[in-house]
Design a protein around this motif. Structure first.
Motif, PDB file in Angstrom:
ATOM      1  N   PHE A  41       0.727  -1.002   0.283  1.00 44.61           N
ATOM      2  CA  PHE A  41      -0.065  -0.239   0.046  1.00 44.61           C
ATOM      3  C   PHE A  41       0.737   1.347   0.220  1.00 44.61           C
ATOM      4  CE2 PHE A  41      -4.000  -1.658   0.610  1.00 44.61           C
ATOM      5  CZ  PHE A  41      -3.636  -2.963   0.782  1.00 44.61           C
ATOM      6  N   ILE A  42       1.130   1.621  -0.905  1.00 46.14           N
ATOM      7  CA  ILE A  42       0.887   3.509  -0.976  1.00 46.14           C
ATOM      8  C   ILE A  42       0.651   4.751  -0.416  1.00 46.14           C
ATOM      9  CG2 ILE A  42       0.489   3.409  -3.504  1.00 46.14           C
ATOM     10  CD1 ILE A  42       3.763   4.797  -3.938  1.00 46.14           C
ATOM     11  N   ARG A  43       0.814   5.568   0.514  1.00 44.73           N
ATOM     12  CA  ARG A  43      -0.254   6.658   0.818  1.00 44.73           C
ATOM     13  C   ARG A  43       0.971   8.036   0.843  1.00 44.73           C
ATOM     14  NH1 ARG A  43      -0.418   5.727   7.068  1.00 44.73           N
ATOM     15  NH2 ARG A  43      -1.927   7.539   6.493  1.00 44.73           N
ATOM     16  N   ILE A  44       0.289   8.766  -0.757  1.00 41.80           N
ATOM     17  CA  ILE A  44       0.744   9.719  -1.135  1.00 41.80           C
ATOM     18  C   ILE A  44       0.320  11.009  -0.040  1.00 41.80           C
ATOM     19  CG2 ILE A  44       1.222  11.509  -3.219  1.00 41.80           C
ATOM     20  CD1 ILE A  44       1.999   8.506  -3.171  1.00 41.80           C
ATOM     21  N   TYR A  45       1.141  12.023   0.238  1.00 42.22           N
ATOM     22  CA  TYR A  45       1.380  13.316   0.854  1.00 42.22           C
ATOM     23  C   TYR A  45       1.974  14.740   0.026  1.00 42.22           C
ATOM     24  CZ  TYR A  45       1.273   9.834   5.206  1.00 42.22           C
ATOM     25  OH  TYR A  45       0.200   8.930   6.193  1.00 42.22           O
ATOM     26  N   GLY A  46       0.676  15.567   0.214  1.00 42.49           N
ATOM     27  CA  GLY A  46       1.317  16.433  -0.436  1.00 42.49           C
ATOM     28  C   GLY A  46       1.660  17.554   1.089  1.00 42.49           C
ATOM     29  N   ASP A  47       2.751  17.486   1.331  1.00 38.82           N
ATOM     30  CA  ASP A  47       2.620  18.691   2.834  1.00 38.82           C
ATOM     31  C   ASP A  47       1.930  18.641   4.214  1.00 38.82           C
ATOM     32  OD1 ASP A  47       2.426  21.999   0.414  1.00 38.82           O
ATOM     33  OD2 ASP A  47       4.058  20.575   1.149  1.00 38.82           O
ATOM     34  N   ASP A  48       2.474  17.234   4.015  1.00 40.87           N
ATOM     35  CA  ASP A  48       1.603  16.338   5.435  1.00 40.87           C
ATOM     36  C   ASP A  48       0.152  16.420   4.811  1.00 40.87           C
ATOM     37  OD1 ASP A  48       4.580  18.085   7.199  1.00 40.87           O
ATOM     38  OD2 ASP A  48       4.875  16.445   6.011  1.00 40.87           O
ATOM     39  N   VAL A  49       0.437  16.715   4.497  1.00 38.60           N
ATOM     40  CA  VAL A  49      -1.658  16.230   4.485  1.00 38.60           C
ATOM     41  C   VAL A  49      -2.006  14.589   3.545  1.00 38.60           C
ATOM     42  CG1 VAL A  49      -3.982  16.970   3.138  1.00 38.60           C
ATOM     43  CG2 VAL A  49      -2.438  18.406   4.387  1.00 38.60           C
ATOM     44  N   LEU A  50      -2.131  14.128   3.738  1.00 39.29           N
ATOM     45  CA  LEU A  50      -2.688  12.741   3.164  1.00 39.29           C
ATOM     46  C   LEU A  50      -3.659  13.135   2.111  1.00 39.29           C
ATOM     47  CD1 LEU A  50      -2.590   9.766   2.914  1.00 39.29           C
ATOM     48  CD2 LEU A  50      -4.060   9.426   3.885  1.00 39.29           C
ATOM     49  N   LEU A  51      -3.594  12.770   0.446  1.00 35.49           N
ATOM     50  CA  LEU A  51      -3.584  12.690  -0.847  1.00 35.49           C
ATOM     51  C   LEU A  51      -4.467  11.246  -1.091  1.00 35.49           C
ATOM     52  CD1 LEU A  51      -1.248  15.224  -2.733  1.00 35.49           C
ATOM     53  CD2 LEU A  51      -2.839  15.848  -1.498  1.00 35.49           C
ATOM     54  N   LYS A  52      -3.857  10.613  -0.904  1.00 36.29           N
ATOM     55  CA  LYS A  52      -4.372   9.372  -1.506  1.00 36.29           C
ATOM     56  C   LYS A  52      -3.429   8.144  -1.111  1.00 36.29           C
ATOM     57  CE  LYS A  52      -5.365   7.489  -5.868  1.00 36.29           C
ATOM     58  NZ  LYS A  52      -5.157   7.833  -7.693  1.00 36.29           N
ATOM     59  N   THR A  53      -4.112   6.831  -0.594  1.00 40.21           N
ATOM     60  CA  THR A  53      -4.278   6.010  -0.882  1.00 40.21           C
ATOM     61  C   THR A  53      -3.905   4.505  -1.412  1.00 40.21           C
ATOM     62  OG1 THR A  53      -4.313   6.323   2.042  1.00 40.21           O
ATOM     63  CG2 THR A  53      -3.770   3.792   0.936  1.00 40.21           C
ATOM     64  N   GLU A  54      -2.953   3.609  -2.001  1.00 43.48           N
ATOM     65  CA  GLU A  54      -4.065   2.604  -3.298  1.00 43.48           C
ATOM     66  C   GLU A  54      -2.854   1.300  -2.958  1.00 43.48           C
ATOM     67  OE1 GLU A  54      -4.179   4.474  -7.502  1.00 43.48           O
ATOM     68  OE2 GLU A  54      -3.132   2.738  -8.010  1.00 43.48           O
ATOM     69  N   LYS A  55      -3.588   0.324  -3.876  1.00 45.47           N
ATOM     70  CA  LYS A  55      -2.848  -1.118  -3.799  1.00 45.47           C
ATOM     71  C   LYS A  55      -2.312  -1.326  -4.870  1.00 45.47           C
ATOM     72  CE  LYS A  55      -5.554  -4.639  -4.679  1.00 45.47           C
ATOM     73  NZ  LYS A  55      -6.103  -5.494  -4.478  1.00 45.47           N
ATOM     74  N   VAL A  56      -1.273  -1.285  -4.289  1.00 48.92           N
ATOM     75  CA  VAL A  56      -0.545  -1.806  -5.509  1.00 48.92           C
ATOM     76  C   VAL A  56       0.551  -3.221  -4.952  1.00 48.92           C
ATOM     77  CG1 VAL A  56       0.692   0.743  -5.923  1.00 48.92           C
ATOM     78  CG2 VAL A  56       1.911  -0.668  -4.624  1.00 48.92           C
ATOM     79  N   ILE A  57       1.170  -3.673  -6.482  1.00 45.45           N
ATOM     80  CA  ILE A  57       1.495  -5.326  -6.643  1.00 45.45           C
ATOM     81  C   ILE A  57       2.784  -5.302  -6.868  1.00 45.45           C
ATOM     82  CG2 ILE A  57       0.789  -7.558  -7.310  1.00 45.45           C
ATOM     83  CD1 ILE A  57      -2.040  -6.686  -7.815  1.00 45.45           C
ATOM     84  N   ARG A  58       3.767  -5.492  -6.562  1.00 47.53           N
ATOM     85  CA  ARG A  58       4.908  -6.000  -7.651  1.00 47.53           C
ATOM     86  C   ARG A  58       5.102  -7.382  -7.751  1.00 47.53           C
ATOM     87  NH1 ARG A  58       9.828  -7.230  -6.986  1.00 47.53           N
ATOM     88  NH2 ARG A  58      12.051  -5.713  -7.957  1.00 47.53           N
ATOM     89  N   PHE A  59       5.744  -7.448  -9.726  1.00 45.01           N
ATOM     90  CA  PHE A  59       5.816  -8.985  -9.521  1.00 45.01           C
ATOM     91  C   PHE A  59       7.164  -9.066  -9.994  1.00 45.01           C
ATOM     92  CE2 PHE A  59       5.581  -5.725 -13.242  1.00 45.01           C
ATOM     93  CZ  PHE A  59       6.258  -6.166 -14.079  1.00 45.01           C
TER      94      PHE A  59
END
Length: 794
Positions: free
Chosen positions: A776-794
């Protein structure tokens, strides 16, 4: 004579701008479009009267007569409006054209004898029968004696009404009726009728020498059990059929002995693309087929046990794959040799075919050590897409349209491949090449599946090991061990699943005897992408007749170009399967939910130790068609063993219609987590008349105490790609005012794996060296949570 010239587009029509035209051995001579008020095109036929050639074109609103004598400048000379119908079929006898439709008016008859003079409404009559009255019919065929066979009429079961046209074409004489099976299409020669019993999935052979008492003689199920069309060879020894469903074939059958009808071969225009074949016709040892979204296709059937494509022209480049668009019908018998094609959306095509003979390659393949026949050997003609496989006795047959010198590769899993260089293939000639393959040394693969953190063995875990030529699934024993005998060392995909643990899927794994035994670990948790059967159960309520839940690779269906059944699973999980309601392909209503509720229930899962669990899943729902407002629904229910709660609902008015929708549900908002949790998915057809389809995929549960899964409503476009990823993951954001852009990556247990930050940039690139799996990746802009998304590494 008054002529009305429509838009004749000689090279490229507006509908083709931006699309590449696929063709081989067929040239475009002209393309004539019609007023949109007449609706889409349907079937087509042709005729020569005097010195002129004519295309007889069926449209939704009527019939167009087009002079195609000058093939580069077709001219409409008459239009006869008729009952509005999507389906219309046409055949000719004695300079008259006879037309059926599936609405009303019976048999339309147009007297063409005035051509090339003027036709008027006075030349058009209708016939509706008396002893066997009918208003609608699907198709017709007229034999060499002037006997017309009307198929699929609204009389009896819709078999065949037999009419004599030889005395007076405008006044058919009723001879009898075949009433054993509904026939969608058919052909007749002498006293033998060959009928396509589409609803029964077979073709039927009928003795019609006594028109008042036809006798069934034989039948044969076709390869996709939806026999839409049938045509015979000139010598009557072979018939060719099409099944009007996604990914179906043109079949060839030896019918020289009706007590032993023998399958000879089957072929597709575009294997793996789910294209639907429509109508096939035979001429001079070629089969010419209108192939919906692939246009018109020509096969050399000089050897009906080895049909080879030698020509094609895509009349519908804007469409591809599964769907009822493109070429409806074709007519190949004009004396000029020109080919007529009716394209549903794009009009009449006049094409110039170059009929070439295939260059054939055949032989036998054996084991070089034991001399035993080798089946399923892949034969590839290098630099082409031509492939074949050997049969049970090691024989193979293939061929190519373009004569020349080729290298040919022979390969089979467990054997060293062999290449024959500079094989000369000659048009109309069969080249024989026999091959021996040397077997590889095998070994017994061993492995163990353990629980991450405790190293306890996991019993009954399912282990799938596969590549393009091999696939096996084994189950671990009480000690978590598994073994695969006669194993060949090479690269494989490895997937492992067990209810109560997180699945893993590993790519490009070199498995050999040196690495024995292999050890794999699974994290505790709940995850199911339905690549394995982990114990979900299906049931019904109120006796639905179709659309039952199936775990499979989804086969897409369409209602007026809108997807009804999904054509794929969600793209972010392992494997390619999902649960869908009916997966038979064909039309939108062929296998949808009908007349009740279909239920999908998960195995029990234990969430009693989780602090704040969220359940995640993706669902698909489609509801449309019929009369009135669609009223069907899909409900997702969660149970803790004593209490149930509806956590998601979809109907025809729900946003994101006809697509996979990802959901994240906080369980504590609905009920208390226990050790007896279950998820229940119900999809209901409330009444007849509407099409209802549902899908379910990507189920997993995580505890937000470890990883926040709060949904973010920021409208900025944040892109995380590629997903699945290998070594590098990219993040871009269409918003330039963040000073600090930060990404955090967590594994499925909630452990922080990596943090990366950039200043005053809108793009972030992360290089990883993690093991394959879900993150799971969490993206922050200026310490504000913008998006959480599931990713898969193969």
């Amino acid at each position: 004579m008054i002529k009305r010239t429509l838009t004749a587009l000689l090279i490229i029509s507006q509908a083709y701008l931006g699309f590449s035209q696929s063709s081989k051995n067929i040239n475009l001579l002209s393309n004539l479009t019609f007023p949109s008020s007449r609706g889409d095109l349907n079937d087509i036929w042709g005729i020569k009267i005097g010195l002129n050639e004519y295309a007889l074109v069926g449209l939704q609103g009527g019939v167009s007569i087009v002079d195609v004598t000058n093939a580069t400048n077709p001219v409409e000379v008459f239009y006869a409006p008729g009952a509005n119908s999507i389906w219309r079929d046409l055949k000719t006898w004695d300079n008259h054209v006879f037309i059926t439709n599936e609405t009303s008016g019976g048999l339309m008859i147009i007297d063409l004898n005035a051509l090339p003079g003027t036709l008027t409404a006075a030349n058009v009559t209708n016939y509706t029968g008396s002893t066997y009255p009918f208003q609608s019919a699907h198709n017709l065929y007229i034999d060499e004696n002037g006997i017309c066979y009307v198929f699929g009429a609204d009389n009896g079961v819709g078999g065949a009404i037999m009419l004599d046209l030889s005395v007076n074409p405008k006044a058919p004489i009723e001879l009898g009726r075949y009433n054993s099976f509904y026939l969608h299409d058919g052909v007749v020669r002498g006293d033998t009728l060959w009928g396509a019993a589409v609803n029964d999935g077979f073709f039927i052979v009928v003795d019609v020498s006594n028109k008042t008492a036809p006798v069934n003689m034989a039948s044969r199920t076709t390869s996709s059990s939806f026999t839409h069309n049938i045509w015979f060879s000139d010598d009557g020894q072979t018939v060719y059929t099409t099944d009007e469903v996604s990914n179906a074939f043109i079949d060839a059958y030896d019918v020289s002995n009706l007590t032993n009808i023998t399958f000879l071969d089957k072929i597709q225009s575009n294997p793996g693309q789910n294209v639907i074949p429509h109508n096939a016709h035979f001429m001079n040892d070629y089969v010419i087929t209108s192939y919906y979204r692939d246009g018109v296709v020509i096969h050399d059937v000089s050897d009906p046990s080895n049909m080879i494509e030698v020509g094609h022209y895509d009349t519908s480049p804007a469409f591809s794959g599964n769907g009822f668009n493109g070429a409806w019908g074709t007519y190949p018998w004009l004396p000029s040799g020109n080919l007529l094609v009716s394209d549903i959306e794009n009009g009449l095509f006049v094409l110039g075919p170059n009929y070439v003979r295939a260059a054939y390659l055949e032989g036998n393949i054996t084991n070089s050590v034991t001399s035993a026949a080798l089946d399923n050997v892949l034969v590839e003609i290098v630099t082409t897409n031509i492939t074949a496989t050997s049969n049970l006795i090691g024989d193979y047959k293939t061929g190519i349209a373009d004569a020349g010198t080729y290298d040919v590769i022979y390969s089979k899993f467990g054997f060293f491949p062999d290449t024959l260089f500079n094989v000369a293939l000659t048009s109309g000639i069969t080249t024989i090449r026999n091959v021996q393959l040397e077997p590889m040394v095998n070994f017994t693969l061993q492995g163990q599946v353990l629980e991450n953190g405790t190293n306890n063995p996991i019993a009954n875990a399912q282990v799938k090991i596969e590549n393009s030529q091999f696939s096996t699934t084994v189950t671990t024993d009480v000690n978590g061990n598994f073994a695969v005998s006669n194993f060949i060392a090479t690269t494989y995909e490895v997937s492992i699943a067990h209810w109560g643990h997180e699945n893993i899927c590993l790519s490009n794994q070199m498995l050999n005897s040196t690495g024995n035994p292999y050890t794999y670990t699974l994290n505790v948790g709940y995850y199911d992408d339905f690549d394995f059967d982990l114990g979900w159960t299906t049931s019904t309520l109120n006796n639905p007749t179709s659309g039952f839940w199936e775990r499979d690779i989804p086969v897409g269906t369409f209602l007026q170009s809108i997807p009804s059944n999904p054509g794929n699973d969600i793209p972010t999980d392992c494997g390619n399967q999902a649960y869908v309601t009916g997966n038979g392909g064909g039309g939108a209503g062929s296998d949808d939910i009908d007349g009740g509720t279909v239920i999908l229930t998960s195995p029990i899962f234990d969430l009693s130790s989780q602090t704040d669990p969220y359940v995640h899943f993706s669902r698909w729902f489609f509801n449309a068609g019929g009369s009135g407002s669609p009223d069907d629904s899909m409900v997702v229910i969660l149970s803790n063993g004593t209490t149930t709660a509806r956590i998601d609902y979809a109907d025809a008015n729900t946003p994101n219609f006809s697509t996979w929708v990802s959901k994240s549900i906080k369980i504590s908002n609905f009920l208390t987590s226990t050790n007896t949790m279950q998820l229940i998915v119900k999809a209901t057809d409330e009444g007849q008349g509407h099409i209802a389809e549902a899908g379910f995929d990507g189920f997993f549960v995580i505890d937000s105490a470890a990883v926040s899964v709060a949904e973010n409503t920021l409208k900025n476009n944040i892109n995380i790609y590629p997903n699945p990823f290998n070594d590098v993951l990219n993040i871009t954001i269409d918003y330039s005012e963040f000073t600090i852009l930060k990404a955090e990556i967590y594994d499925i247990t909630g452990k922080l794996k990596q943090t990366q930050t950039v200043l005053n940039q809108s793009k972030l690139q992360i290089k990883t060296n993690y093991s394959a799996g879900i993150y799971f990746i969490r993206i922050y802009g200026d310490d504000v949570l913008l998006k959480t998304e599931k990713v898969i590494r193969f």
